[in-house]
Each structure stands twice: as structure tokens, then as C-alpha cells.
Enzyme design. Sequence first.
Site, PDB file in Angstrom:
ATOM      1  N   SER A   1     -37.215   0.563  -6.849  1.00 28.94           N
ATOM      2  CA  SER A   1     -36.786  -0.829  -6.752  1.00 28.94           C
ATOM      3  C   SER A   1     -35.654  -0.878  -5.733  1.00 28.94           C
ATOM      4  CB  SER A   1     -36.251  -1.301  -8.102  1.00 28.94           C
ATOM      5  OG  SER A   1     -35.079  -0.582  -8.394  1.00 28.94           O
ATOM      6  N   LYS A   2     -35.345  -2.095  -5.319  1.00 29.63           N
ATOM      7  CA  LYS A   2     -34.310  -2.257  -4.312  1.00 29.63           C
ATOM      8  C   LYS A   2     -32.999  -1.613  -4.779  1.00 29.63           C
ATOM      9  CE  LYS A   2     -32.901  -5.675  -1.139  1.00 29.63           C
ATOM     10  NZ  LYS A   2     -32.131  -6.803  -1.031  1.00 29.63           N
ATOM     11  N   ARG A   3     -32.685  -1.869  -6.062  1.00 34.33           N
ATOM     12  CA  ARG A   3     -31.392  -1.410  -6.554  1.00 34.33           C
ATOM     13  C   ARG A   3     -31.283   0.113  -6.625  1.00 34.33           C
ATOM     14  NH1 ARG A   3     -29.139  -3.337 -12.082  1.00 34.33           N
ATOM     15  NH2 ARG A   3     -30.908  -2.068 -12.554  1.00 34.33           N
TER      16      ARG A   3
ATOM     17  N   GLU B   1     -31.377   1.792  -3.159  1.00 34.83           N
ATOM     18  CA  GLU B   1     -30.114   1.697  -2.431  1.00 34.83           C
ATOM     19  C   GLU B   1     -29.088   2.679  -2.967  1.00 34.83           C
ATOM     20  OE1 GLU B   1     -29.115  -2.467  -2.310  1.00 34.83           O
ATOM     21  OE2 GLU B   1     -30.546  -2.713  -0.656  1.00 34.83           O
TER      22      GLU B   1
END
Length: 489
Positions: free
Chosen positions: A258-260, A263
Site C-alpha cells: 500500500s502507499k503507506r 513509503e
Amino acid sequence: MRVRFAPSPTGYLHIGGLRTALYNFLLAKRHGGTFLLRIEDTDQTRFVEDAEQDIFDSLTWAGISFDEGPGKGGSFGPYHQSARSARYKDVADQLIGLGKAYVAFDSSGEIEALKEKLTSLENPNPRYDYATRSEMTNSLTLSKEETVLRMGRGDEYVVRLLVHPGKEVSFIDAVRGQVTFVSDAVDDQVLIKSDGLPTYHLANIVDDHDMEITHVIRGEEWLSSTPKHILLYDALGWTAPQMAHLPLILSPSGGKLSKRNAESEGIPVSVKQYRDKGYEPEALVNFLALLGWNPGTDQELMTVDEMAAAFSLDRVGQAGVQFDLQKLAWFNEQYLRGRSPLSIAQTIYPAAADRYPGVSLEFVAGAVSLMLERLSFASDVLDAAYLFEDPNSFDETAVAKRWKENSGPLCASFSKKLGTISPWTAESLQVCLKEFVEENGIGIGEIMFPARMALSGLPSGPDLYAMMALLGVDSVQRRLLRASTSIGV
Ligand code: GLU
């Protein structure tokens, strides 16, 4: 064979999306099929201004071309769902006419109230379905007159699919084999929203049908939507395309990418980030091709043609695949080294000229050639600032340890000797340095280290003679003289 990539322009294209596009593209290429791009832009609440342009830019950058789609044409257009609304409405009306869909007037507040009322330990997640629809306000519970009246006076309504319980529905997934589900688990999904626009489910299956798509290849996150799609195909008497759901891409620590969590693990998720960072597009494409598919051999470096020749859905795995940034870095280095220094220089020249005004393309190409084995990204060469401008500091630890009393004077007299060299090439520079060593009765390190320090400010780096050849006589002499009067004094 007709396949499609059907992104929603809700943000910058995700690398998972690029992999989906790639697998569709490879399969079409393998079978001489048609690959089309369809923009699924019916959800106005999630619309992002430059997302569509980013989809085109990312596909172009990656070398994934489509045969039909926006800006390209084709006999199945338009290829924007926002331009096809009338057709979805027709299909919804057709389903209502067949008694397979109905109109519902409940507000979201009323639906929430019902859910709250029905939620219990045995029924933790009540839905709008066979069990609850009879308690709601819809064309099944209202009289025909009342329904017509409400619609006529402009009450908000949605169209829902009538899903009968107790049916077993199966489909064959090209990656997962037979998938079976019971219809009880599927709610009476909304087909047309109160704004008159279709939901993803309706628009997606209508278009796949109308555009004569033979294979739907998409990410695993869509697997749970497929039962709804199969029920819709059945209700319309249409044959569903062959389905294939690609394995999830996992972050290195195991969870979904996921993006989170990507990152936090330092992994870029949008294709744009890879473009901006300067990845070689062929490297990302090669890496993504093998993220979920294997060619059945140990070959890792593959051209797109080789991938297409070997591609098949039965070599796509079911299990989630871990994203390995180190592996991608390896691919990037391989592809970078396969390019000519001049072509790499052309790519980075705008950045080079920006950072080092006045630098020539030839010089950048020379710098790339000197550093090629040391680069992970094309633009890394620009970080070797000493190639482009005189060093403004000298590594203190190395100077303290190895800069001797004779280092400065040796730099000065070496500089003088260099004034006599012709031609100015790495070979003649090497001969010259050897002579200098003999003439002065010193060890080779006694001039090599000070010279390298004077030229770059660092104790190690690329080949000294090649570096001197690149820098040119003026720059080399200037740096040697400056070091002779400034280091260790
Ligand atoms: N619009 C969906 C997406 O954004 C398409 C999914 C599918 O391929 O059916 O991925």
C-alpha cells in the site's frame, strides 16, 4: 484475442497498474491480439486532474503502446466511460425490464439506520440483499404507481441488481483455476448511482462485453468483485470473458504494497516516482514482468520481444510476490551499462547543464564513460562534482594520513611536466607519470595519491589517467598547482 487495461484516473499510476498493463500488452503481443486502453472515469468524487495524462505518459515512458484507446481511435470507442453513460443506462433499463434489477429510493441515512437495527452477533454485517430488501423502499415493495410517481417527481433513486440467494456460481480463473461462490454472499449491488452514473461494476462489464474483450487480466484486488460481474453477465445472458487475477505485490516486510507501508519502507509506488528518479524504463519493465510471472527458464534479462514470445498466463503465480528494490537496482545497472555513454549523456544533459552551466554534451558523455561501472542511475554521474568543477575541499582523513611533505612540490613539478604532453590521452599520461616517477626516484604512490587528491579531493575514484584525459590539460594543471599551495600548508 482482445485485452484491455482499464485504469481509473484517481491518482498517479501505481506500479501494480503498470504491471497489469504490461501483462495485457505481452499477452496480446504473444497472440497477435488487440490491446486497448479504456479510461474508467465514472467516479466523479475520486477524479484527479492530471491523473489521465500521467497514465498516458507512464505507458509511453515504459514503451507499452495500445492499439485502441483515447487519442488512438478504434472501432469500439469512445474509450472514456464518461462518454458512454447512455449505454449503461440502457442496459440498466433492460435489466429492470427483465425483472433482474429494480429501483430503490432509500437514502443513505435510511440504509444506515436499517443496518444498525439489524446488526447482531449472528449478523454482524447486514447488507441490502435478499434478506433485507423487503423492508426497504424500492420498486419491489412499493406499488407500480407509487414507483412511477416518485421517479416522475424527481425523487433520488438508484438501480440495484436483484440477486437471488442459494445459487452456486463458478468461473475458471486462468491463474487460480475454478473459483466458486454462493450468491447469498453477494448484495443487491448498485448499478446506477443516484447521480445517474453507473457504478464500476456495471460500466466495466458492459464495456468488456461491447468492446468484445476476450480476457480480463487484472490485479487480485478485483477478485472479490468478479462474482458480481459473473451474476451480471448471467442476468444479461452474455458470456463472461476469461478471467485472470494477478498476484498481489507485497512490500519487503510482507504486507500489501500500500502507499503507506511502501513509503515507510522506501519504495516508490507511482510510476511517476520511478520516472523522476531516473530509472531505465526497460529495467522497470523487465523487473515487473518477473514480479508474478516466470518464463520457465533462469533467464532474467529479457527484451520485450523475448518476454512476449515466452509469455503465458499459466506461468503467472497465485502467491503474492515481494517487491525487492535491490533486485530492481540490479536490473537498472544492467540496462544502464548496455547503453552508449552518448545516449546516457543525452538523457541527463538538461540536468547537467542546469547544475553545471556551460558544460558540453561531449564532456558529459566523457564523464559517463569514465564512471559507467560505478553508476546505479544515469544522473549519479552528476554527483561526482569534481568532474565538472574544481574540488572545494580535500578529504581530511586521507590528507592527514597520506599527504607528505614532498606531495605539494611533486604536484607542482608534475604539473610542469604535463605541459609537454602531446597528444593528451590516457595512454601518454600514463607513460608520462611513469617517467616522472623514475626521474624523481620516488614510489608511484608518492605522486598518484597526491595527484588524485589534487584533482578530485578524494582518496579513490575512477581511473586516474582517464580522469586526467577527460579533465584536460588546463584544468589538471590548475588543480595540481592549487593543491600544491593549499593542502598541508
Ligand atoms: N477501473 C478499474 C481499476 O482502476 C479496473 C479494474 C478492472 O480491470 O476490471 O483498476
